[in-house]
Write a protein that holds these residues in place. Sequence first.
Motif, mmCIF file in Angstrom:
data_model
loop_
_atom_site.group_PDB
_atom_site.id
_atom_site.type_symbol
_atom_site.label_atom_id
_atom_site.label_comp_id
_atom_site.label_asym_id
_atom_site.label_seq_id
_atom_site.Cartn_x
_atom_site.Cartn_y
_atom_site.Cartn_z
ATOM 1 N N UNK A 214 0.822 -1.207 0.000
ATOM 2 C CA UNK A 214 0.000 0.000 0.000
ATOM 3 C C UNK A 214 0.861 1.264 0.000
ATOM 4 N N UNK A 215 1.973 1.240 0.725
ATOM 5 C CA UNK A 215 2.847 2.412 0.725
ATOM 6 C C UNK A 215 3.460 2.636 -0.658
ATOM 7 N N UNK A 216 3.841 1.563 -1.337
ATOM 8 C CA UNK A 216 4.429 1.683 -2.677
ATOM 9 C C UNK A 216 3.423 2.276 -3.653
ATOM 10 N N UNK A 217 2.212 1.762 -3.631
ATOM 11 C CA UNK A 217 1.189 2.281 -4.544
ATOM 12 C C UNK A 217 0.864 3.721 -4.196
ATOM 13 N N UNK A 218 0.791 4.031 -2.903
ATOM 14 C CA UNK A 218 0.473 5.399 -2.483
ATOM 15 C C UNK A 218 1.543 6.379 -2.975
ATOM 16 N N UNK A 219 2.808 5.995 -2.890
ATOM 17 C CA UNK A 219 3.878 6.866 -3.387
ATOM 18 C C UNK A 219 3.779 7.052 -4.901
ATOM 19 N N UNK A 220 3.459 5.975 -5.577
ATOM 20 C CA UNK A 220 3.328 6.069 -7.043
ATOM 21 C C UNK A 220 2.215 7.021 -7.425
ATOM 22 N N UNK A 221 1.086 6.964 -6.715
ATOM 23 C CA UNK A 221 -0.010 7.880 -7.000
ATOM 24 C C UNK A 221 0.406 9.324 -6.727
ATOM 25 N N UNK A 222 1.169 9.510 -5.644
ATOM 26 C CA UNK A 222 1.629 10.868 -5.332
ATOM 27 C C UNK A 222 2.555 11.406 -6.427
ATOM 28 N N UNK A 223 3.426 10.556 -6.958
ATOM 29 C CA UNK A 223 4.332 10.979 -8.027
ATOM 30 C C UNK A 223 3.557 11.350 -9.279
ATOM 31 N N UNK A 224 2.563 10.541 -9.641
ATOM 32 C CA UNK A 224 1.756 10.844 -10.821
ATOM 33 C C UNK A 224 1.016 12.157 -10.632
ATOM 34 N N UNK A 225 0.547 12.371 -9.416
ATOM 35 C CA UNK A 225 -0.169 13.618 -9.152
ATOM 36 C C UNK A 225 0.755 14.825 -9.337
ATOM 37 N N UNK A 226 2.030 14.684 -8.956
ATOM 38 C CA UNK A 226 2.987 15.773 -9.140
ATOM 39 C C UNK A 226 3.282 16.001 -10.620
ATOM 40 N N UNK A 227 3.290 14.916 -11.412
ATOM 41 C CA UNK A 227 3.597 15.037 -12.846
ATOM 42 C C UNK A 227 2.543 15.862 -13.563
ATOM 43 N N UNK A 228 1.277 15.689 -13.208
ATOM 44 C CA UNK A 228 0.194 16.362 -13.934
ATOM 45 C C UNK A 228 -0.331 17.563 -13.173
ATOM 46 N N UNK A 229 0.288 17.932 -12.037
ATOM 47 C CA UNK A 229 -0.202 19.062 -11.245
ATOM 48 C C UNK A 229 -0.115 20.350 -12.085
ATOM 49 N N UNK A 230 -1.178 21.112 -12.115
ATOM 50 C CA UNK A 230 -1.229 22.409 -12.794
ATOM 51 C C UNK A 230 -1.448 22.318 -14.288
ATOM 52 N N UNK A 231 -1.512 21.072 -14.850
ATOM 53 C CA UNK A 231 -1.708 20.926 -16.290
ATOM 54 C C UNK A 231 -3.185 20.858 -16.596
ATOM 55 N N UNK A 232 -3.656 21.703 -17.561
ATOM 56 C CA UNK A 232 -5.058 21.590 -17.977
ATOM 57 C C UNK A 232 -5.303 20.239 -18.654
ATOM 58 N N UNK A 233 -6.582 19.858 -18.742
ATOM 59 C CA UNK A 233 -6.920 18.563 -19.352
ATOM 60 C C UNK A 233 -6.476 18.510 -20.805
#
Length: 718
Positions: free
Chosen positions: A61-80
């Motif tokens: 669960x910690x590994x998946x949670x970190x991966x989700x956080x990284x993906x969220x940082x990659x697309x943060x502030x980008x319009x659809x």
Amino acid sequence: MQGAQRNSLRLLQWMMAASLALPIALFVFTSTISYTSTKDIADREIERTLDVAHEHALKVFETIDRSLAELNEVVRGLPDEVIRSREPVLHRRLKRLTDALPQLKSAWIFDANGKSLVNSLASPPPDLSFADRDYFYAHVDQNIGTFVGAALTPRPPYQGARFFGMSRRREADDGSFIGVIQASVLPEYFESFYARIGSDPGSFFAMGRTDGVVLTHFPRLDRDFRLDPTGPVGRQIAAHPEHGLITIAWPSDGIERRVGYRRVAEYPIYVSAGLETSAIRARWLATMGQHLVFGIPATALLFLLLALAFRRTQHLHAEATARREAEEALKHSQRLEALGQLTGGVAHDFNNLLTVIRASVDLLNRPQLSDERRQRYINAIADAVARAAKLTSQLLAFARRQTLKPEVFDVGERMQSLHDMLATLLGPAIEIGIRLPTEPCLAKADAGQFETALINMATNARDAMQGKGRITFAVQAAATIPDTLVHVSGSHDLAGGHGFVSVAVSDTGIGIPAARLGRIFEPFFTTKQVGQGTGLGLSQVFGFARQSGGEVTVESEVGQGSTFSLYLPRVPADLLPQRQAPNTAPAVAGSGMSVLLVEDNIELANFAADGLTELGYSITLVDNAADALAELTVDAERFDVVFSDVVMPGMTGLDLAQAIRDRGIRVPIVLTTGYSQALSQDGAAGFDLVQKPYSIEELSRVLHRAARLRPVRDGAAE
């Protein structure tokens, strides 16, 4: 000597019992300790396995949670629109992520409407909305952090294994909702891991959310499953939310298990590990089986040696008993020979007595007889009559046809006292077993008739076994008479509620055909060959049971033997036998006492009336019971006592006494008879009885004693 033999056999029996009881007790004690130890070991194994499962789930669960956080940082502030323009690049990145993590099936980026902007499965993604999935709509209203969803089935055109989602909210700079980042986690990944670490028989694993939704289960389930928060597991978790260990029938399959559970850090997830209680018991049984491999042969050998010693001792005692029985049989045959001689002597004595009476009567009829000689002849007749009465009583006692003389006796003690006589009667080839109760069983019956009945039943059993087999005598208390083949009609209401004493005689003989069971108690009916039986033995048993207010029953099956049961009325243990007052006192004067004399024999009636009149009694003489009852109906108060013969035409004396009692006439009653079939069957029913022939002296004493028992009348004691 017999006591010493019994003690030696009893000692061997105790040793045999101890040779089994002590190892069994030790085995039970060891088993208890071993079972407790086996459970403790199983609990420790469950705890260790639960540690491994918890550590594994936390890392996943910690590994998946970190991966989700990284993906969220990659697309943060980008319009659809920008994310869609970079979809091929982002698709490859998501695919590398899922390929690197075997627990993931796919990864997704959704817009605010639930449509996929990018996923690891297809490029470009189909135009589908996933807004109805729990991993999406859980984030619409507020930021809840990482969400773990329920197990779901892929939506077409997507295919493959079931999954549950882990997702996080996408937010704009102002905190508004713009979409979701989600990873699809494979439950089978956990099941495969559990299969590797749970190789022991009965192993169990489960992982579920705090609300009871089960995400993965081992052994694998073919359906969705959810624990009831109000059920046993839910209540246990509510009481101890962090971790615990319980024994429970698991709700998914009903199998009882020992289960440990633990919460996975800050995630709303519990992992569980356990063992089936049957597997724990199987371990314990395997351990105890190893002990039995060595313990049973040793115990069996010791018991066998003691059993051989017991059999050898029994054989030696049996030989000694056989010698004693042979001696008793010789004595018995000698007694029978003496009895034959006595029978001839009785006939000789009767003829002598009759000769004296006849000669005295002839001499009294001679004229000019002196007073001295007349008195001598009268005395001779009186003496001969007394001797004849005594001889008649002895003959009736021998024939068991006299009126019963009930007495209170202990049936068990009487049975024990008859053991030696029964052994001699039945012979050495018949084994005798006697089972006696631990408490006294008192019966009120004729003890002599009881012994005769017992001997008749034993003799019948011996003949049915052709002189070889086993006869068992059993005495016990019985509340009622069972519904078997009963030969006495009428109800068996328990007088005083004391029940019956049952004496059962069981044999291993040929049995009685069902067609003959209804006739075996008939007089002179016998299945034996001519000259081998009279058919009177069982008839005597039947008659004795009727006379005593009891019953006799029989259960039999051809080839399986028979059981005859004699039931006698039981009396309380504290009831002592009544003692009879001596009858050697002189005659009692009547002093005007009024007697209603009922006798159909005129000569005897006149004799009794004259004798009582001379003693001062006032006599009213009637020759039948009906007239006597009429006299009492008109004025019962003028009579102090009723003296009635039993055997009379029409209404008997016993019927008269019962009628007087039933009508509430409070006059004492005295009965008399030489021999009465009714009294021999039913007894005197509580009335005073004078046996014929009686003397005037004896009669006056009985009448006086009975009359004095009357209640107070007219203010004076009578």
